[in-house]
Design an enzyme around this catalytic site. Structure first.
Site, PDB file in Angstrom:
ATOM      1  N   ARG A 167       0.830  -1.209   0.000  1.00 16.45           N
ATOM      2  CA  ARG A 167       0.000   0.000   0.000  1.00 16.45           C
ATOM      3  C   ARG A 167       0.861   1.254   0.000  1.00 16.45           C
ATOM      4  NH1 ARG A 167      -2.572  -4.820   1.541  1.00 16.45           N
ATOM      5  NH2 ARG A 167      -4.782  -4.638   1.038  1.00 16.45           N
ATOM      6  N   ASP A 345      -6.226 -14.769   0.805  1.00 17.93           N
ATOM      7  CA  ASP A 345      -7.344 -14.089   1.465  1.00 17.93           C
ATOM      8  C   ASP A 345      -8.170 -13.285   0.472  1.00 17.93           C
ATOM      9  OD1 ASP A 345      -4.979 -12.426   1.226  1.00 17.93           O
ATOM     10  OD2 ASP A 345      -6.077 -10.894   2.333  1.00 17.93           O
ATOM     11  N   GLU A 346      -9.413 -13.063   0.840  1.00 17.91           N
ATOM     12  CA  GLU A 346     -10.318 -12.151   0.137  1.00 17.91           C
ATOM     13  C   GLU A 346     -10.279 -12.337  -1.379  1.00 17.91           C
ATOM     14  OE1 GLU A 346     -10.241  -8.556   3.474  1.00 17.91           O
ATOM     15  OE2 GLU A 346      -8.951  -8.406   1.706  1.00 17.91           O
ATOM     16  N   TYR A 437      -4.413  -6.581  15.046  1.00 15.83           N
ATOM     17  CA  TYR A 437      -4.325  -5.726  13.864  1.00 15.83           C
ATOM     18  C   TYR A 437      -3.883  -4.322  14.257  1.00 15.83           C
ATOM     19  CZ  TYR A 437      -5.570  -8.678   9.959  1.00 15.83           C
ATOM     20  OH  TYR A 437      -5.515  -9.618   8.965  1.00 15.83           O
ATOM     21  N   ASP A 439      -3.085  -1.788  12.494  1.00 11.40           N
ATOM     22  CA  ASP A 439      -3.572  -0.646  11.703  1.00 11.40           C
ATOM     23  C   ASP A 439      -4.904  -0.126  12.244  1.00 11.40           C
ATOM     24  OD1 ASP A 439      -4.336  -3.284  10.675  1.00 11.40           O
ATOM     25  OD2 ASP A 439      -5.567  -2.173   9.249  1.00 11.40           O
ATOM     26  N   TRP A 483      -1.134  -3.277   8.379  1.00  8.00           N
ATOM     27  CA  TRP A 483      -1.500  -2.921   7.004  1.00  8.00           C
ATOM     28  C   TRP A 483      -1.368  -1.394   6.861  1.00  8.00           C
ATOM     29  CZ3 TRP A 483      -1.860  -7.123   4.143  1.00  8.00           C
ATOM     30  CH2 TRP A 483      -2.213  -8.327   4.759  1.00  8.00           C
ATOM     31  N   GLU A 485      -2.674   0.979   4.484  1.00  8.12           N
ATOM     32  CA  GLU A 485      -3.535   1.839   3.679  1.00  8.12           C
ATOM     33  C   GLU A 485      -3.460   3.296   4.130  1.00  8.12           C
ATOM     34  OE1 GLU A 485      -5.736  -2.179   3.417  1.00  8.12           O
ATOM     35  OE2 GLU A 485      -4.458  -1.113   4.823  1.00  8.12           O
TER      36      GLU A 485
END
EC number: 3.2.1.52
Length: 627
Positions: A167, A345-346, A437, A439, A483, A485
């Site tokens: 990202r 994932d996803e 997590y 983030d 993460w 972003e």
């Protein structure tokens, strides 16, 4: 007699002061304070008893010399004031990473079975020194170590942090700085998320477009998901990648700090950067761009979603597996560790469902559900990795459609996937969103930039990686995930990482029985000061009030609490600024009707310590049941 009492009194005070300096993170297995201190001087000698200990001894001397200016040099020998010893007869209790540290007025002896244990003993030793040891310039300081006997070894073998460089690209220098801080906390695994929709960050020489195209995107500012689509012909200046020489340099740096790097090549979904370079690998063959943070998917709130743009490799195309074989050939040759993380994932399967090739493959395999194609894909990928001497590791979605018994699972969607995988006999790394997590927002969204989810340091510290009813032998350990972003700089990456990574380091290293939040808070606050000296950023959200609301008998009810002990919370609802003479919160409050503004601040020992939080009635209404 009186003189002896005075001397004893002075010794007791000195010992108590020394013991107050023992604020270690993560907490060792056993800490036994002793009377006295050892003081480091220019005359201090650093010796090591075996050649395999030399690298750690040299690293220790370098670490001490920068802030002390003493110019100490490590030498072979057995009589150093600071002595690093590898055991002639291994101590089974210490294992591969444990150590014993014995500090007295005569000196410091660190003993371990392996260099990794000496390295972790060195980290403990530096934490016993004054905070100025973390500084980058020479400080005039008495460099004393409190006398103490420590026996220490980790609870889990996998203690990791995942760092997303897709990202936002972080230079190799920044990555090394980040790894260095993790190693001080006895983390031993660095999960390097190298590819995703937003950038391909690793050079693959046989596939040059992965970096000439896939590593670069259009420049965009603003919140992820709200950014404008790339325009035809628009320049792509933002990005970067690591050459294979860069990768080798970072690996060597990490290895010297006993950190294993696990690379992630995220497939079959999250592949938009790869498809920007090689669109023929998708089902539609459509031209796509490296995504700059646009809203390219719709999420429905129940874990399901729909992609607006194809970002998935075509599982029915043999050219995809030829592509992956080239990628993993080069990745496997670079990274010496046994694992390669393949994501999984996803993965949106809507394009697969409409693709004739995928439909034909499903018929050939006699499978009815398109979701089962992921199992086929992952088994093909695992065969590629096995041929290169590597083990497959993936997010818990790889359980969908079936995986081989040798695959290892990272449980991120809560703990359910980890429980299921362990009960099926898979090794598991626990890294659930609910605890790990990094983030996620750690403070009030009126103070920190708003993010869609929340995770307090106290919650991270309370995590237990071995779920009830699961055989602990299948739980390799756990990790925190960062993460990026909304994380454009290393400074902000640190802010989001700490203190939660300090909390998780104790979850993964220290005995379960040793966990004590109030005690951890005391140690954490000393590490704030050490981080300041090291110029490492961190969040102070633990000092802020937690503001919750609910409805009770038709009234909006206010509940306030502190994340750490010892906070006094003051508030106003009359449009005045709160201080220690305002109303002190003691129990839930039913707020009056009307357009009020709540203002909340925390104090400790009569001084303000937290951020001022201001919320309108509408904002308070929107909080009902959320925080």
């Amino acid at each position: 007699m009186n003189l002896s009492r005075v001397l004893l009194f002075i010794l007791c005070i000195a010992t108590a002061q020394a013991q107050s300096l023992i604020n270690l993170i993560p907490q060792p297995v056993s800490v036994q304070p002793q009377p006295g201190v050892f003081t480091l001087t220019r005359a201090t000698t650093i010796h090591y008893n075996q050649a395999d200990a030399k690298e750690v001894a040299d690293m220790l001397s370098q670490r001490l010399n920068t802030p002390t200016g003493f110019g100490l040099a490590a030498k072979p020998g057995k009589t150093g004031k600071i002595q690093l010893n590898l055991s002639e007869t291994p101590n089974a209790q210490l294992g591969q990473e444990g150590y014993m540290l014995d500090a007295s007025s005569k000196g410091v002896v660190i003993t371990a079975n392996r260099p990794a244990g000496l390295f972790y003993g060195m980290q403990t030793l530096t934490q016993l020194l004054p905070k100025e040891i973390e500084g980058k310039v020479v400080a005039a300081k008495t460099w004393s170590v409190p006398a103490v006997k420590i026996t220490d070894y980790p609870r889990f073998g996998w203690r990791g942090i995942m760092f997303d460089v897709s990202r936002h690209f972080f230079t190799k220098v920044e990555v090394k700085q980040y790894i260095d801080q993790l190693a001080k906390l006895k983390y031993n695994t660095f999960h390097w998320h190298l590819t995703d929709d937003n950038g391909w960050r690793i050079e693959i020489k046989s596939l040059p477009k992965l970096t000439s195209v896939g590593a670069w995107r259009v420049a965009r500012a603003g919140h992820y998901g709200d950014r404008a689509e790339p325009k035809p012909g628009e320049p792509t200046p933002y990005g970067g990648f690591y050459t294979q020489d860069d990768i080798r340099e970072v690996i060597a740096y990490a290895q010297a700090r006993n950190v294993t790097i696990v690379p992630e090549i995220d497939v079959p979904g999250h592949s938009m950067a790869a498809l920007a370079a090689y669109p023929e690998l998708s089902c539609t063959k459509a031209i796509v761009s490296v995504n700059p943070g646009t809203a390219f998917s719709d999420w429905y709130g129940n874990g399901t979603f729909k992609m607006k743009v194809e970002n998935t490799l075509n599982p029915s195309d043999e050219k995809v597996y030829e592509f992956l074989d080239k990628v993993f050939t080069e990745v496997a040759a670079l990274f010496p560790n046994p694992y390669i993380h393949v994501g999984g994932d996803e993965c949106y399967k809507g394009y697969w469902a409409n693709d004739p090739g995928c439909q034909a493959l499903m018929k050939q395999l006699n499978i009815r559900h398109v979701e089962d194609l992921q199992g086929y894909f992952m088994n093909r990928v695992e065969k590629i990795l096995t041929a290169k001497g590597k083990k497959l590791l993936g997010w818990d979605e790889i359980l969908e459609g079936g995986i081989s018994p040798t695959a290892t699972v990272m449980s991120w969607r809560g703990i359910k996937g980890g429980i299921e995988a362990a009960k099926e006999g898979h090794n598991v790394v626990m890294t659930p969103t609910t605890f790990a997590y990094l983030d996620y927002n750690q403070g009030d969204p009126t103070v920190d930039p708003p993010i869609y989810a929340f995770l307090r340091a106290r919650t991270s510290y309370g995590y237990e990686p071995v779920p009830d009813g699961v055989d602990a032998k299948y739980i390799l350990g756990g990790q925190g995930n960062l993460w990026t972003e909304q994380i454009p700089t290393l400074r902000y990456a640190e802010y989001m990482t700490y203190p939660r990574a300090w909390a998780l380091s104790e979850v993964y290293w220290s005995p379960k029985e040793a966990k004590n939040w109030p005690n951890f808070v005391q140690r954490m606050e000393t590490h704030f000061e050490r981080a300041d000296m090291a110029q490492v950023n961190y969040s102070r959200a633990i000092y802020d009030a937690i503001v919750k609301t609910s409805m009770k008998d038709g009234k909006l009810r206010l509940e306030l609490e502190g994340e750490i002990p010892g906070l006094d919370i003051y508030y106003t609802i009359d449009d005045t600024m709160p201080d220690q003479f305002s109303t002190r919160y003691s129990q839930p409050v039913d707020l009056p009707d009307g357009p009020i503004n709540l203002r909340v601040i925390t104090y400790r020992a009569g001084k303000p310590i937290g951020h001022l939080i201001t919320l309108s009635r509408d904002a308070l209404q929107k909080r009902i049941g959320r925080f």
